[in-house]
Enzyme design. Structure first.
Site, short mmCIF file in Angstrom:
data_model
loop_
_atom_site.label_atom_id
_atom_site.label_comp_id
_atom_site.label_asym_id
_atom_site.label_seq_id
_atom_site.Cartn_x
_atom_site.Cartn_y
_atom_site.Cartn_z
N ILE A 34 0.89 -1.23 -0.01
CA ILE A 34 -0.05 0.15 -0.02
C ILE A 34 0.79 1.16 -0.01
CG2 ILE A 34 -0.23 0.42 2.66
CD1 ILE A 34 -3.17 0.61 1.92
N GLY A 100 12.66 -5.04 12.33
CA GLY A 100 11.49 -4.09 11.94
C GLY A 100 10.37 -4.55 11.29
N GLN A 101 10.05 -5.83 11.58
CA GLN A 101 8.65 -6.37 11.05
C GLN A 101 7.67 -5.60 11.98
OE1 GLN A 101 8.15 -10.52 11.80
NE2 GLN A 101 6.24 -10.56 10.66
N HIS A 107 5.84 -12.05 5.63
CA HIS A 107 5.61 -11.69 4.30
C HIS A 107 6.97 -11.45 3.83
CE1 HIS A 107 5.28 -8.52 7.16
NE2 HIS A 107 5.89 -7.58 6.37
#
Ligand code: 5GP
Length: 121
Positions: A34, A100-101, A107
């Site tokens: 996005i 940093g997820q 994913h």
């Protein structure tokens, strides 16, 4: 590892919120990020409920692991960024807090369509 059924990618998998779909099969769903960071920025997620890469590697079946790895290649080809297309891309999975997820459903980011540059900035 506790999987949160309310994470945004779980909702996308259940069709509760929309996504710009690129590809899907029995093992994976792929859609555009996005908030793209590069010219092409796709996400590839397993259908199974795995929090991160460590969870997946430890607990997924051989079929699921093969399905995800092959799925990344299918998506890269479909996007025209794979080595088969004479191009290249970066596949990246952030794992956990230090990695940093942000979304707690495994994913892979696929970045391509241009030179991706430094590995870590
Ligand atoms: P992470 O930081 O967890 O590796 O990456 C999460 C990614 O998910 C970010 O790049 C973010 O832009 C993307 N993202 C977050 N919410 C949504 C959403 O609702 N739809 C899509 N397509 N991507 C999202």
């Amino acid at each position: 590892m506790n999987y949160n059924d309310n994470n945004i990618f779980a909702k996308i998998l259940r069709n509760e919120i929309p996504c710009q779909k690129i590809y899907e099969d029995d093992y994976i769903l792929s859609f555009y990020d996005i908030n793209p960071q590069k010219k092409i920025h796709a996400l590839v997620i397993p259908r199974g409920k795995y929090v991160n890469l460590d969870d997946f590697s430890s607990n997924a079946s051989a079929e699921e692991i093969i399905g995800l790895i092959k799925g990344i290649n299918i998506v890269a080809k479909k996007l025209g960024i794979s080595i088969h297309n004479g191009k290249g891309y970066r596949a990246l999975a952030n794992v956990g807090e230090d990695g940093g997820q942000e979304v707690p459903h495994l994913h892979f980011h696929l970045f391509g369509g241009e030179k991706i540059g430094k590995m870590v900035e």
